[in-house]
Design a protein around this motif. Structure first.
Motif, PDB file in Angstrom:
ATOM      1  N   ALA A  92      41.923  31.552  48.775  1.00  0.00           N
ATOM      2  CA  ALA A  92      41.596  32.447  47.444  1.00  0.00           C
ATOM      3  C   ALA A  92      42.365  32.595  46.064  1.00  0.00           C
ATOM      4  O   ALA A  92      41.570  32.507  45.341  1.00  0.00           O
ATOM      5  N   GLU A  93      43.529  31.732  46.710  1.00  0.00           N
ATOM      6  CA  GLU A  93      44.699  31.774  45.448  1.00  0.00           C
ATOM      7  C   GLU A  93      44.472  30.458  44.773  1.00  0.00           C
ATOM      8  O   GLU A  93      44.281  30.410  43.661  1.00  0.00           O
ATOM      9  N   PHE A  94      44.106  29.333  45.432  1.00  0.00           N
ATOM     10  CA  PHE A  94      43.432  28.190  45.200  1.00  0.00           C
ATOM     11  C   PHE A  94      42.709  28.483  44.257  1.00  0.00           C
ATOM     12  O   PHE A  94      42.181  27.805  42.893  1.00  0.00           O
ATOM     13  N   LEU A  95      41.269  29.310  44.201  1.00  0.00           N
ATOM     14  CA  LEU A  95      39.939  29.138  44.050  1.00  0.00           C
ATOM     15  C   LEU A  95      39.945  29.799  42.442  1.00  0.00           C
ATOM     16  O   LEU A  95      39.214  29.588  41.519  1.00  0.00           O
ATOM     17  N   GLY A  96      41.117  30.941  42.847  1.00  0.00           N
ATOM     18  CA  GLY A  96      41.240  31.842  42.104  1.00  0.00           C
ATOM     19  C   GLY A  96      41.872  31.309  40.701  1.00  0.00           C
ATOM     20  O   GLY A  96      41.246  31.781  39.280  1.00  0.00           O
ATOM     21  N   ARG A  97      42.722  30.511  41.062  1.00  0.00           N
ATOM     22  CA  ARG A  97      43.328  29.723  39.694  1.00  0.00           C
ATOM     23  C   ARG A  97      42.270  27.957  39.498  1.00  0.00           C
ATOM     24  O   ARG A  97      42.711  27.881  38.352  1.00  0.00           O
ATOM     25  N   GLY A  98      41.460  27.814  39.586  1.00  0.00           N
ATOM     26  CA  GLY A  98      40.907  27.260  40.177  1.00  0.00           C
ATOM     27  C   GLY A  98      40.828  25.380  40.141  1.00  0.00           C
ATOM     28  O   GLY A  98      40.872  24.548  39.441  1.00  0.00           O
ATOM     29  N   PHE A  99      42.368  25.303  40.967  1.00  0.00           N
ATOM     30  CA  PHE A  99      43.070  24.895  41.435  1.00  0.00           C
ATOM     31  C   PHE A  99      41.807  23.418  41.920  1.00  0.00           C
ATOM     32  O   PHE A  99      42.039  21.344  41.851  1.00  0.00           O
TER      33      PHE A  99
END
Length: 269
Positions: free
Chosen positions: A42-49
């Motif tokens: 979720a963190e990768f997705l949320g930050r546009g990684f």
């Protein structure tokens, strides 16, 4: 490093770090299961990684491999290595590449064609597609530098280079669509919920399982806190033949509460 913007990191326990012109090339060769786990972060997705990567998921060559393969011609290998060395020797300074009027008009046309698709066929990969034009411009810049080496800033980027970058970009667009679909990121919310419920069913090892027990397994998932919220995904699983539901006998004789059993149709998996 994606856009070359300065980065400052100043924490109490460490010396400050200031990067004026961050540069980074990132190449990963990973198994599909690893990619799926990354896409579920979720963190990768949320930050546009994830949206900043170009993907390539080629077809497997198993059953098509040749016993003898032709070697790369020496002239091709030598020219390729020579080009890479020239590119690596370029100074890492800021130079501006301009476009010819024709290339600029092509880039503008490409922008507007893409923009209308972000709410149409590219909506399932909107985060990635929102950066697609910029990725194509990066590819165009790389092609231009390959042509002119250290003199790239002295010549404007031409129309044919822009069109070549768009052709390469179309490949990466198709690959991104395939990868997003494979990892489930392009699924609609109901399909995502259905896949989660199916996963929890598998993990429970129970077949059948009561609707009450399944609700408890899934209620900690955001969007599936109640039976009412789980209903659309459950209906989808029934409609597609993954599960079936049957009313069980009353739990305590006449007038007792009748529970619902959920059976996993293993052959449909």
């Amino acid at each position: 490093a994606y856009s070359g913007e300065p980065v400052a990191v100043d924490r109490v326990l460490n010396d400050p770090i200031f990067l004026r012109h961050p540069l980074l090339t990132f190449l990963l060769t990973i198994q599909p299961q690893v990619a799926k786990e990354v896409f579920e972060n979720a963190e990768f997705l949320g930050r546009g990684f994830i949206a900043r990567f170009l993907f390539s998921a080629p077809d497997s060559i198993i059953s098509k491999r040749a016993y003898r393969t032709r070697p790369i011609p020496f002239s091709v290998e030598n020219e390729y290595n020579h080009l890479l060395q020239l590119l690596l020797d370029l100074p890492a300074d800021n130079r501006v590449i301009t476009l010819t009027d024709e290339a600029d008009r092509e880039s503008e046309s490409f922008h507007y064609q893409l923009e209308s698709r972000l709410v149409d066929d590219l909506e399932p990969i909107e985060d990635w597609a929102g950066k697609y034009h910029g990725q194509v411009m990066r590819i165009a810049g790389l092609l231009h530098v390959c042509d002119f080496k250290d003199k790239a800033a002295n010549f404007p980027l031409e129309l044919e280079t822009m069109k070549a970058a768009e052709r390469i970009g179309k490949y990466f667009l198709k690959q991104a669509q395939a990868v997003y679909q494979c990892t489930g990121l392009s699924d609609d919310p109901t399909t995502k919920d259905a896949k989660y419920i199916l996963k929890r069913l598998d993990e429970s090892g129970e077949n059948p399982i009561t609707k009450r027990d399944l609700h408890h397994l899934c209620k900690d998932k955001k969007g599936l806190e109640t039976s009412e919220k789980q209903a659309p995904a459950m209906k989808l699983l029934v409609d597609r033949g993954y599960i079936r539901m049957e009313d069980a006998a009353p739990t305590s004789g006449k007038g007792g509460r009748r529970s619902t059993l959920i059976f996993r149709n293993l052959l449909s998996h």
